[in-house]
Motif scaffolding. Structure first.
Motif, PDB file in Angstrom:
ATOM      1  N   ILE A 237     -29.766 139.968   4.186  1.00 32.22           N
ATOM      2  CA  ILE A 237     -30.922 139.329   4.837  1.00 32.22           C
ATOM      3  C   ILE A 237     -31.727 140.462   5.459  1.00 32.22           C
ATOM      4  O   ILE A 237     -31.211 141.220   6.290  1.00 32.22           O
ATOM      5  N   LEU A 238     -32.979 140.603   5.056  1.00 36.86           N
ATOM      6  CA  LEU A 238     -33.793 141.745   5.504  1.00 36.86           C
ATOM      7  C   LEU A 238     -34.096 141.666   6.998  1.00 36.86           C
ATOM      8  O   LEU A 238     -34.521 140.622   7.505  1.00 36.86           O
ATOM      9  N   ASN A 239     -33.904 142.789   7.674  1.00 38.63           N
ATOM     10  CA  ASN A 239     -34.270 142.917   9.083  1.00 38.63           C
ATOM     11  C   ASN A 239     -35.729 143.366   9.150  1.00 38.63           C
ATOM     12  O   ASN A 239     -36.068 144.490   8.787  1.00 38.63           O
TER      13      ASN A 239
ATOM     14  N   ALA B  38     -27.053 141.630  10.635  1.00 42.54           N
ATOM     15  CA  ALA B  38     -27.418 141.710  12.053  1.00 42.54           C
ATOM     16  C   ALA B  38     -26.358 142.454  12.850  1.00 42.54           C
ATOM     17  O   ALA B  38     -26.277 142.305  14.071  1.00 42.54           O
ATOM     18  N   SER B  39     -25.529 143.249  12.177  1.00 41.15           N
ATOM     19  CA  SER B  39     -24.570 144.031  12.966  1.00 41.15           C
ATOM     20  C   SER B  39     -25.303 145.170  13.679  1.00 41.15           C
ATOM     21  O   SER B  39     -26.389 145.592  13.278  1.00 41.15           O
ATOM     22  N   THR B  40     -24.691 145.647  14.749  1.00 41.70           N
ATOM     23  CA  THR B  40     -25.351 146.614  15.618  1.00 41.70           C
ATOM     24  C   THR B  40     -25.595 147.936  14.900  1.00 41.70           C
ATOM     25  O   THR B  40     -24.711 148.476  14.243  1.00 41.70           O
TER      26      THR B  40
ATOM     27  N   VAL C 160     -32.607 147.604  16.359  1.00 41.99           N
ATOM     28  CA  VAL C 160     -31.471 147.055  17.109  1.00 41.99           C
ATOM     29  C   VAL C 160     -30.324 146.759  16.146  1.00 41.99           C
ATOM     30  O   VAL C 160     -29.171 147.101  16.387  1.00 41.99           O
ATOM     31  N   ASN C 161     -30.657 146.111  15.026  1.00 42.51           N
ATOM     32  CA  ASN C 161     -29.639 145.732  14.046  1.00 42.51           C
ATOM     33  C   ASN C 161     -29.794 146.533  12.755  1.00 42.51           C
ATOM     34  O   ASN C 161     -30.775 147.240  12.572  1.00 42.51           O
TER      35      ASN C 161
ATOM     36  N   THR D  35     -19.376 146.651  11.894  1.00 38.55           N
ATOM     37  CA  THR D  35     -19.386 146.337  10.465  1.00 38.55           C
ATOM     38  C   THR D  35     -19.273 144.836  10.262  1.00 38.55           C
ATOM     39  O   THR D  35     -18.355 144.204  10.764  1.00 38.55           O
ATOM     40  N   SER D  36     -20.243 144.307   9.537  1.00 32.76           N
ATOM     41  CA  SER D  36     -20.180 142.879   9.184  1.00 32.76           C
ATOM     42  C   SER D  36     -19.529 142.763   7.814  1.00 32.76           C
ATOM     43  O   SER D  36     -19.247 143.768   7.161  1.00 32.76           O
TER      44      SER D  36
ATOM     45  N   PHE E 251     -20.974 141.846   5.196  1.00 35.13           N
ATOM     46  CA  PHE E 251     -21.908 142.418   4.211  1.00 35.13           C
ATOM     47  C   PHE E 251     -21.828 143.948   4.188  1.00 35.13           C
ATOM     48  O   PHE E 251     -21.884 144.564   3.122  1.00 35.13           O
TER      49      PHE E 251
END
Lengths: 182, 544
Positions: free
Chosen positions: B77-79, B48-50, B42-43, B64-65, B67
C-alpha cells in the motif's frame, strides 16, 4: 489464466496487445483480441468458458501418463520443492507429484507457445481493460498522508510480533541466509 | 601499486578533502552520479511500519511488518508521504513531474530482497529533467557557473541490510552466513540520476554538498552519507574508455579518492593501448585503496522489469504541483545573497552558517537558526543605530556554543526562556555599556545553566536589567582612573615573568597584553570595560 474467443489473459492483466489473426497451436485455436471495455464484459467473458483445462495439460503424445523419464522432474527436485514450500517429504507419493509437476510444466510450456505480441507501447496501460485512475489533488494527498500515519495494521506496530519466531536459524535478532561457497 | 606509482589520492587538510591528481587536458574525465536518498517519512514506503533504519544497530528486525519480510499474501500500500517528499525534491530541482508515474518490479534474487524483486519506477519514473546549478561564488568550483542536469528521479524501496559473517560456527558447511536486518527493508528511497556533466572532482564535491543541504532544507532526509541516508554511485569514463560504475563509496573522501584512482587507471589503459581488452562497461568497488571488478554491468533485460500489478498509477492533479511549489522556500543561494545584502551585511561565511546545514543535529536546524538571527536583528536594530555585528557574533559564538555545551535545543530556548527580543535586550545592555561583554557572557551562561537544570520548562519572563542589578554586574560609570592606575600597577608588580612585560613593550609578544587585561577584568569583576583596562596598561607601559 483464461482463454476464450479472441482474448488471452494472464492473471488479472494483459499486455496491450495488437489484435492477432487466429493461429493454431496444440489442439486449440488461440488468438488475442482487443481490450475489454467494461467490468461487465469481463465478467460475462469469464462466466462463459469455452475451453478445457485438460486440453492444455496434455503432452505432445496426448497420453494421460507421462512415461518419458526425461520429462519428469527428478526425485531430488521434488524433495527440494517440498522443502522450499515447507512440506514434509516423508511418506508422500513422490511419483504422483512428479506426474503432476510434469503436467504443470507442460501446461506452462503450452502457455509460453501462445502467439503473444508483447511489444507493449505503454506499460502504464498494460491491463485487460483501459483504466483511468482518479487524479489525486493536493487536499486528497494531505488527507491520505494524515490517514495513513495513524492507521496501522497490528503487524506494522514495532515489536508486535517476532519475525524470527519460526526460523530455525537466527543470530542476535538477525535472520541468517547461508551462501554456499562450493 | 598503482596508487603508490602515481602518487594519487586525496589528502585530508583541516578536515577538507581535495584531489591531488592533476587532470591531464589530453585525458578528459567525465562522471555522472546515481544518488539514493532515504526519505525520513514516518512510515515505510509500502507498509505502515515505522521508518527507522538506524534502530537496526540495537534492535534488528524490530520495525518489520508482514509485507516488509515478504510473507506470502501480503500486498503493498503506497505511503503518499513519500510522494509528497518526492514532489518537493523534484520541484526544487525544476524536474518535470510525471502526472502518471508507475511502479515496476525489478527482479533479482538475493537475501536482502525476499520478494525476489524490488519495487522501483523503471518505465514511467516520477520525474524527468531538471538541474542543480553550481557556482564559483557559492560552491567554490573553478567555473563561474556550472549546470548539472538531472536525467530522472524515481521512488523505490530500500533493501534489507546485510552483514557478512565468514565461516560462522553456526554453519557446518563451508558457506558464508549473511545476517539480514529488515528494519531498512522497504524504507522509501529516491534515486536521482544525473547526466554525465561532471568534469572534475571539485564539481562532484560541490554537488554532493549542495544536494545534501537541499534535502535537509526540504526536511525530506537526514542527508548523511556516513550513516547511509545518502548512497552515491559514480559513473566514470576517461575519453573513450567504457563507463565504469563505482560502488561502495561511504563518504565524500572515498568518492573523490575512488574517482582519482579510476582516472589514473583508465588513463593508463588508454596509454597502453589496452582499450580493446578492457572495452566493456563494468561495476567496480572501492576498497579504500583501489577499485576492483565487482561484475560486468547487467543489461536491462536481466532484471525482467514489469509493471507492478498490485499498485495503481500515481496519478496527480495539476493543482498538486502548484500547491507544493507554494510550500517551498527560497534556494540556499538566495538566502545567502539576502543575508549578505542590506540590512544584514553578513560575511559569506556567517551567511552560510545560517543557511547550510552541514550536519543534522537535534539542537537546531539552519532554518530555526536563521529565523532566530533575523528576529533578534530586527528587535536589536529597532531602537538602535549601533553596529549590528554584535548580533551575529553573539548568536554564532556565545549562544550556539552554550547550547551545544549544555545540550539545549534552540527552539526550546526560544519558546521557554530567551525569545529573540530578550537576547536583543541583553545585546543593547552590552552596547550601552550597562554590562561588560565579559559579565554578559557569564550572565548568559548562568541563566542557560539554570534553564537546563530546571529541565528547560518555561520560566518566568527574564528581565536582564533586574538580573544585572541582582548580581551587581553593572559596569562602573564613573571610573576612578587614579585608582585604576594603581590597581593595574599592582597587577604588573605581581607578574613573575618580567620578560613578558618587556616582550609586550617591545612588540615582540603584542597579544600578551590580553593576558594582563584578563587579570584586570578578574580584579574588577568585569565591572570595568576591558577596553578601559587595556588603555590603562598601554598608558603605564608606554605602548602606543
Amino acid at each position: 489464466m483464461f482463454m476464450n474467443k479472441g482474448r488471452f489473459i494472464i492473471g488479472t492483466r494483459s499486455c496491450q496487445i495488437k489484435p492477432l489473426q487466429c493461429s493454431k497451436y496444440s489442439s486449440s485455436k488461440v488468438s488475442v483480441g482487443s481490450k475489454f471495455t467494461s467490468m461487465k464484459e469481463i465478467k460475462e467473458y469469464l462466466d462463459t468458458p469455452s475451453w478445457s483445462l485438460l486440453e492444455y495439460l496434455r503432452n505432445d503424445t496426448n497420453t494421460e501418463e507421462i512415461t518419458d523419464e526425461q520429462k519428469l522432474p527428478s526425485v531430488a527436485s521434488v524433495k527440494k520443492l517440498l522443502k522450499l514450500s515447507g512440506f514434509d517429504s516423508e511418506g508422500v507419493d513422490i511419483p504422483q507429484i512428479q506426474q503432476r509437476l510434469a503436467k504443470q510444466l507442460i501446461f506452462l510450456q503450452n502457455l509460453q507457445r501462445a502467439p503473444l505480441d508483447d511489444s507493449c507501447d505503454n506499460t502504464a496501460f498494460a491491463r485487460i481493460q483501459p483504466r483511468t485512475t482518479k487524479p489525486i489533488n493536493y487536499k486528497d494527498l494531505l488527507q491520505k498522508i494524515e490517514d495513513q500515519k495513524n492507521n496501522k495494521f497490528e503487524d506494522e506496530v514495532s515489536g508486535y510480533w517476532n519475525p524470527l519466531a519460526n526460523n530455525i536459524k537466527s543470530k542476535n535478532g538477525y535472520f541468517i541466509v547461508t551462501k554456499k561457497t562450493t | 601499486m598503482l596508487r603508490a606509482k602515481t602518487q594519487l589520492i586525496s589528502h585530508s587538510l583541516k578536515g577538507k578533502w581535495y584531489s591531488t591528481v592533476a587532470k591531464s587536458a589530453e585525458y578528459k574525465l567525465t562522471c555522472g552520479l546515481e544518488i539514493h536518498t532515504q526519505l525520513n517519512t514516518v512510515n515505510k514506503l509500502f507498509s505502515a511500519s515505522t521508518n527507522n533504519p538506524f534502530e537496526s544497530i540495537s534492535h534488528p528486525n524490530l520495525n518489520t511488518s508482514y509485507f516488509d519480510i515478504a510473507l506470502p499474501g501480503t500486498q503493498p500500500i503506497l505511503n503518499y508521504e513519500a510522494v509528497l517528499f518526492a514532489l518537493k525534491l523534484a520541484l526544487s530541482m525544476k524536474s518535470n513531474v510525471n502526472l502518471n508515474s508507475q511502479f515496476d518490479r525489478k527482479h533479482y534474487f538475493y537475501g536482502d530482497q525476499p520478494q525476489g524483486y524490488q519495487i522501483t519506477q523503471h518505465y514511467h519514473p516520477f520525474s524527468t529533467g531538471g538541474y542543480l546549478t553550481l557556482s564559483k561564488e557559492f560552491d567554490s568550483i573553478k567555473d563561474t557557473e556550472k549546470k548539472i542536469n538531472i536525467i530522472q528521479l524515481q521512488i523505490e524501496q530500500d533493501t534489507a541490510r546485510s552483514l557478512h559473517v565468514h565461516q560462522s560456527p553456526l554453519n557446518k558447511t563451508s558457506g558464508e552466513d549473511i545476517l539480514i536486518d529488515f528494519n531498512r527493508s522497504n524504507v522509501p528511497l529516491i534515486e536521482l540520476v544525473t547526466e554525465p556533466d561532471f568534469h572534475d572532482t571539485l564539481q562532484i564535491k560541490a554537488f554532493i554538498k549542495k544536494y545534501q543541504n537541499l534535502v535537509r532544507q526540504l526536511k525530506i532526509s537526514t542527508g548523511d552519507l556516513e550513516a547511509g541516508s545518502i548512497r552515491i554511485d559514480v559513473n566514470v569514463s576517461v575519453n573513450e574508455h567504457p563507463r565504469v560504475e563505482l560502488k561502495n563509496l561511504p563518504n565524500t573522501s572515498s568518492i573523490i579518492a575512488a574517482i582519482d584512482y579510476e582516472y589514473q587507471r583508465q588513463m593508463q589503459v588508454l596509454k597502453d593501448g589496452r582499450i580493446e581488452e578492457d572495452a566493456h562497461v563494468e561495476t567496480r568497488a572501492w576498497d579504500g585503496t583501489k577499485t576492483t571488478v565487482l561484475r560486468s554491468k547487467e543489461s536491462a533485460m536481466d532484471y525482467r522489469y514489469m509493471a507492478d500489478p498490485e499498485l495503481p498509477l500515481i496519478t496527480l492533479d495539476n493543482d498538486v504541483l502548484e500547491e507544493v511549489a507554494k510550500t517551498l522556500s527560497k534556494s540556499a543561494d538566495e538566502y545567502i545573497k539576502d543575508l549578505m545584502s542590506e540590512p544584514y551585511h553578513l560575511s559569506m561565511k556567517d551567511a552560510k552558517i545560517l543557511t547550510i546545514q552541514n550536519e543534522f543535529n537535534d539542537l537546531y536546524n539552519n532554518e530555526e537558526l536563521r529565523q532566530y538571527y533575523v528576529d533578534t536583528f530586527k528587535s536589536y536594530t529597532k531602537d538602535s543605530t549601533a553596529s549590528s555585528k554584535i548580533v551575529i557574533s553573539w548568536i554564532l559564538h556565545e549562544l550556539l556554543g552554550n547550547l551545544k555545551k549544555l545540550d539545549i535545543p534552540l527552539k526550546l530556548l526560544s519558546d521557554n526562556l530567551l525569545p529573540p527580543n530578550k537576547l536583543a535586550n541583553l545585546l543593547t545592555l552590552i552596547h550601552t555599556k550597562v554590562i561588560s561583554n565579559a559579565n554578559a557572557k557569564q550572565l548568559l551562561f548562568h541563566i542557560l545553566d539554570e534553564f537546563k537544570t530546571s529541565r528547560c520548562v518555561k520560566l518566568e519572563e527574564i528581565d536582564f536589567m533586574t538580573l544585572v542589578k541582582k548580581y551587581d554586574l553593572q559596569t562602573t560609570n564613573n571610573i576612578d582612573y587614579a585608582s585604576l592606575e594603581e590597581g593595574c600597577n599592582k597587577i604588573l608588580s605581581e607578574i613573575k615573568k618580567p620578560t613578558m612585560i618587556e616582550d609586550i613593550k617591545s612588540g615582540k609578544k603584542k597579544n600578551s597584553i590580553k593576558y594582563l587585561v584578563g587579570l584586570g577584568m578578574r580584579k574588577y569583576q568585569g565591572k570595568i570595560e576591558a577596553q578601559e583596562i587595556e588603555t590603562m596598561f598601554k598608558k603605564i607601559l608606554h605602548i602606543k
